[in-house]
Design a protein around this motif. Structure first.
Motif, PDB file in Angstrom:
ATOM      1  N   LYS A 135      72.349  26.930 -22.176  1.00 36.23           N
ATOM      2  CA  LYS A 135      73.672  27.563 -22.098  1.00 36.23           C
ATOM      3  C   LYS A 135      73.896  28.261 -20.764  1.00 36.23           C
ATOM      4  N   ARG A 136      72.832  28.583 -20.047  1.00 39.89           N
ATOM      5  CA  ARG A 136      72.988  29.233 -18.746  1.00 39.89           C
ATOM      6  C   ARG A 136      73.653  28.313 -17.724  1.00 39.89           C
ATOM      7  N   LEU A 137      73.676  27.010 -18.004  1.00 37.55           N
ATOM      8  CA  LEU A 137      74.253  26.046 -17.061  1.00 37.55           C
ATOM      9  C   LEU A 137      75.751  25.831 -17.287  1.00 37.55           C
TER      10      LEU A 137
ATOM     11  N   GLU B 118      71.899  13.112 -18.419  1.00 40.29           N
ATOM     12  CA  GLU B 118      73.328  12.812 -18.517  1.00 40.29           C
ATOM     13  C   GLU B 118      74.014  13.731 -19.517  1.00 40.29           C
ATOM     14  N   ARG B 119      73.398  13.903 -20.674  1.00 40.51           N
ATOM     15  CA  ARG B 119      74.022  14.749 -21.700  1.00 40.51           C
ATOM     16  C   ARG B 119      74.040  16.211 -21.272  1.00 40.51           C
ATOM     17  N   VAL B 120      72.915  16.695 -20.740  1.00 40.30           N
ATOM     18  CA  VAL B 120      72.836  18.100 -20.341  1.00 40.30           C
ATOM     19  C   VAL B 120      73.873  18.417 -19.270  1.00 40.30           C
TER      20      VAL B 120
ATOM     21  N   LEU C 298      76.363  25.872  -9.089  1.00 38.28           N
ATOM     22  CA  LEU C 298      75.012  25.712  -9.624  1.00 38.28           C
ATOM     23  C   LEU C 298      74.266  24.693  -8.776  1.00 38.28           C
ATOM     24  N   ASP C 299      73.087  25.077  -8.273  1.00 37.71           N
ATOM     25  CA  ASP C 299      72.228  24.155  -7.530  1.00 37.71           C
ATOM     26  C   ASP C 299      71.064  23.776  -8.431  1.00 37.71           C
ATOM     27  N   VAL C 300      71.118  22.573  -8.978  1.00 34.57           N
ATOM     28  CA  VAL C 300      70.103  22.108  -9.919  1.00 34.57           C
ATOM     29  C   VAL C 300      68.976  21.424  -9.155  1.00 34.57           C
TER      30      VAL C 300
ATOM     31  N   ARG D 198      79.072  20.432 -18.088  1.00 40.04           N
ATOM     32  CA  ARG D 198      80.434  19.984 -17.750  1.00 40.04           C
ATOM     33  C   ARG D 198      81.121  20.806 -16.657  1.00 40.04           C
ATOM     34  N   PRO D 199      80.510  20.953 -15.479  1.00 40.20           N
ATOM     35  CA  PRO D 199      81.246  21.589 -14.378  1.00 40.20           C
ATOM     36  C   PRO D 199      82.416  20.702 -13.962  1.00 40.20           C
TER      37      PRO D 199
END
Length: 464
Positions: A352-354, A378-380, A288-290, A386-387
């Motif tokens: 949820k997509r993350l 931080e939470r997200v 995932l590239d955020v 949580r990767p």
């Protein structure tokens, strides 16, 4: 209904200057549907609380001038006198209009100063449940606490109550807080007590300027604020998209300035190289590239067959459109195209997509967030997504002295909200890692100076 606004900014009585309401006075204001009262239950140097109490006259409201007298019983028997609704929004605009407009003649410097603010709404009807309450305020940088009130324990068949006491806290200007409340309170109620026309559309776009276009729930906000009038909310959404796509002149100049500043070092290429190496060595296959921006890192990820699923997320629709063109998604072979997906979203909003990724890249993203929003990030990222591996980079403020063209004390980019020293970054990363079960190691990116370190600092978080 009652709205309280509190601060522990020192001196806390500055709140009186911002609201243009003296703490020693009880003031009342006549409105078309009742009365509003402003008073201060607490006013000291350490803490100050202002209350806006709204007393709605339901009978007088229905019997108002021009009303059809053959009204239904529901016009009398409803929750309007007791809950925060569009009546409260009107009261905010009329009683606190000067404060919401960001004007303060006596203390003009206060207007633009973010201060710790807490607003409590008693009672707020949330048509959509507590989760909806969080989805509205958390993307704006607030922490949210909600207490649900039961309808009647003796009548469980009445179902779940939509009524909450809601408390939001954040470091904001008072104008921002009042504007957010003005727009969002009637959105929770999903109703307005007056006709919604073109003027309401203009109010929404005016009050939502600067924050609504990038809000992940902008469609819901727009639909509800405009009472689901399709012609209005479609027009509003179209204009919000145009606003988001349109880069400001200052943004364009600052982006060019940062690129010009870092170009002699090829710093962007070095960043991507180090990030790619860290992700490869983690063994990740789903990445995932955020904050993917225009897709430069995505292009490198796509070229490596190790990565079977790649998702790029960004809050800017314009950046995603540029990434789509740069990556030529419409021309990629089918199997290649299936590996890559672009999504619109925000890292301060649970999504949820993350979830379910092996690794996440967060490259030069966090410094664009207001510090109070970091807790949401931080939470997200660390608690919900949580990767297994998170590779995160951010500028090293100490290195800024190495650029002669960068004035002292100035950030590298006009949109940066902060730039951390190495110690500040390490303190934050170690705390977050310990809190969420990650170990973290730190790596320099770019040429490393003995005294000030490297221009970019990187943390590699591994979940235990």
């Amino acid at each position: 209904m009652l709205l309280t606004i509190s601060t522990e900014h020192k001196p806390a009585t500055d709140l009186g200057f911002l609201l243009h309401k003296h703490p020693d006075r009880f003031q009342s204001f006549d409105l078309s549907f009742g009365q509003a009262h402003v008073f201060y239950p607490e006013a000291g140097d350490d803490c100050c609380t202002a209350c806006l109490m709204l007393d709605v006259d339901p009978v007088g409201m229905v019997r108002g001038k021009g009303r059809n007298q053959s009204f239904l019983l529901s016009h009398y028997v409803n929750d309007r006198p007791y809950v925060a609704s569009s009546f409260l929004s009107v009261a905010i605009s009329q009683v606190f209009g000067t404060a919401m407009g960001g004007r303060c003649k006596d203390r003009p410097e206060l207007v633009t100063t973010p201060i710790p603010l807490t607003a409590r709404l008693d009672v707020l009807p949330v048509r959509g449940g507590e989760g909806f309450l969080h989805r509205m305020f958390e993307p704006l940088g607030y922490t949210v606490e909600a207490v649900q009130h039961s309808l009647d324990e003796q009548f469980p068949e009445w179902g779940e109550s939509p009524y909450y006491s809601a408390t939001i806290s954040g470091t904001k200007t008072l104008s921002e807080l009042l504007t957010h409340l003005y727009v969002l309170v009637p959105v929770f109620d999903n109703e307005k007590h007056y006709f919604v026309g073109e003027d309401e559309l203009e109010k929404l776009l005016s009050k939502g300027g600067g924050w609504l276009a990038s809000h992940p729930e902008k469609e819901q906000i727009t639909r509800r604020y405009l009472k689901h009038r399709s012609s209005l909310y479609r027009q509003a959404l179209a204009r919000l998209v145009e606003e988001e796509l349109e880069p400001t002149e200052d943004q364009a100049v600052s982006e060019q300035s940062e690129e010009t500043l870092e170009k002699p070092l090829s710093l962007n290429d070095q960043r991507h190289g180090v990030v790619m190496a860290a992700i490869r060595s983690s063994g990740a296959r789903q990445v995932l590239d955020v904050g993917c921006g225009e897709g430069k890192l995505l292009r490198e990820l796509l070229q490596d067959r190790q990565f079977e699923q790649i998702v790029g997320m960004d809050v800017s629709i314009r950046s995603l459109e540029i990434a789509q063109k740069r990556l030529k998604l419409d021309r990629l072979p089918e199997r290649q195209a299936e590996r890559l997906k672009l999504i619109h979203g925000s890292l301060i909003y649970r999504d949820k997509r993350l979830e379910g990724f092996d690794a996440a890249a967060v490259v030069e993203v966090i410094e664009h967030l207001d510090p109070p929003r970091l807790s949401a990030l931080e939470r997200v990222l660390f608690e919900f997504a949580r990767p297994q591996t998170i590779v995160l980079t951010t500028p090293n403020r100490e290195y800024n002295v190495m650029w002669d063209t960068l004035p002292a004390g100035q950030f590298r980019h006009a949109d940066h909200r902060f730039e951390w020293s190495r110690q500040e970054f390490q303190d934050w990363a170690n705390r977050v890692g310990e809190q969420h079960g990650y170990s973290v190691r730190f790596l320099p990116v770019g040429p490393e100076d003995e005294k000030v370190g490297s221009p970019t600092q990187m943390g590699v978080f591994e979940r235990g």
